[in-house]
Design a protein around this motif. Structure first.
Motif, short mmCIF file in Angstrom:
data_model
loop_
_atom_site.label_atom_id
_atom_site.label_comp_id
_atom_site.label_asym_id
_atom_site.label_seq_id
_atom_site.Cartn_x
_atom_site.Cartn_y
_atom_site.Cartn_z
N PHE A 145 42.99 51.41 30.74
CA PHE A 145 42.44 50.26 30.02
C PHE A 145 42.88 49.00 30.77
O PHE A 145 44.08 48.81 31.02
CB PHE A 145 42.98 50.24 28.60
CG PHE A 145 42.51 49.08 27.76
CD1 PHE A 145 41.43 49.22 26.91
CD2 PHE A 145 43.16 47.86 27.81
CE1 PHE A 145 41.00 48.15 26.12
CE2 PHE A 145 42.74 46.79 27.04
CZ PHE A 145 41.66 46.94 26.20
N VAL A 146 41.90 48.15 31.12
CA VAL A 146 42.20 46.90 31.82
C VAL A 146 41.53 45.75 31.07
O VAL A 146 40.31 45.74 30.92
CB VAL A 146 41.70 46.93 33.29
CG1 VAL A 146 41.99 45.60 33.98
CG2 VAL A 146 42.34 48.09 34.04
N SER A 147 42.32 44.80 30.62
CA SER A 147 41.81 43.62 29.93
C SER A 147 41.88 42.44 30.91
O SER A 147 42.93 42.19 31.50
CB SER A 147 42.64 43.33 28.67
OG SER A 147 42.04 42.33 27.89
N ILE A 148 40.76 41.74 31.06
CA ILE A 148 40.67 40.65 32.04
C ILE A 148 40.63 39.31 31.31
O ILE A 148 39.81 39.12 30.41
CB ILE A 148 39.42 40.82 32.92
CG1 ILE A 148 39.53 42.14 33.70
CG2 ILE A 148 39.27 39.63 33.87
CD1 ILE A 148 38.29 42.47 34.52
N HIS A 149 41.50 38.40 31.73
CA HIS A 149 41.63 37.09 31.09
C HIS A 149 41.82 36.00 32.14
O HIS A 149 42.04 36.27 33.31
CB HIS A 149 42.85 37.08 30.16
CG HIS A 149 42.67 37.92 28.95
ND1 HIS A 149 42.31 37.40 27.74
CD2 HIS A 149 42.79 39.25 28.76
CE1 HIS A 149 42.22 38.36 26.85
NE2 HIS A 149 42.50 39.51 27.46
N CYS A 150 41.79 34.76 31.67
CA CYS A 150 42.19 33.58 32.45
C CYS A 150 43.32 32.92 31.69
O CYS A 150 43.31 32.88 30.45
CB CYS A 150 41.05 32.58 32.59
SG CYS A 150 39.59 33.23 33.39
N ASN A 151 44.26 32.38 32.39
CA ASN A 151 45.39 31.70 31.77
C ASN A 151 45.13 30.20 31.65
O ASN A 151 44.20 29.68 32.28
CB ASN A 151 46.64 31.94 32.64
CG ASN A 151 47.88 32.21 31.83
OD1 ASN A 151 47.99 31.76 30.70
ND2 ASN A 151 48.80 32.94 32.41
#
Length: 146
Positions: A69-75
């Motif tokens: 499982f890979v969750s992709i975000h921006c900080n």
């Protein structure tokens, strides 16, 4: 191998962090599509999911029987912070290994500050049945990172 890609936040409901030109939910969605193409070319089964309810996200992953499982975000922080980092659930050896591999590849390919691999108790990390990571790809509020 079955891999879930979670595009962080939810377009139309939760934009996430905001940059000068973009919203986190849109960037995460776009990046998820790119990752999906790469993984499909590597003969992986892929589920891309972007939902407002995180319970729906983790439930879909668990019911599908995902291997990763890979969750992709921006900080976002103070318009000056920059770089990327990858998080794994506390105590997950497989999650830590996955985070280290992803972080190393991203830093090798993208000219940005390496914020490293860290432990976290984020909902999506602690509620998935498989090794899980959350990637903070860049600081969207920093124009150079954006």
């Amino acid at each position: 191998m079955k891999i879930v890609i979670n595009a962080g936040h939810c377009r139309g409901k939760d934009p996430g962090a905001l940059g000068k030109y973009s919203q986190e939910a849109d960037v995460a969605y776009h990046l998820s599509g790119l990752v999906e193409k790469y993984l499909l070319a590597a003969n992986c089964e892929v589920m891309v999911i972007q939902e407002y309810n995180l319970g729906d996200v983790t439930r879909a992953s668990n019911e599908w029987g995902a291997d990763l499982f890979v969750s992709i975000h921006c900080n976002a922080y103070n318009k000056k912070a920059r770089g990327m980092g990858t998080f794994h659930y506390r105590g997950s050896k497989a999650g830590k290994r996955l985070a280290e591999c992803i972080q190393a590849q991203l830093v090798k390919r993208i000219d940005t500050f390496d914020r490293g691999v860290k432990e976290a108790g984020f909902y999506v990390l602690r509620n998935t049945d498989c090794p899980a990571v959350l990637v903070e790809t860049a600081f969207i509020d920093n124009e150079e990172d954006e």
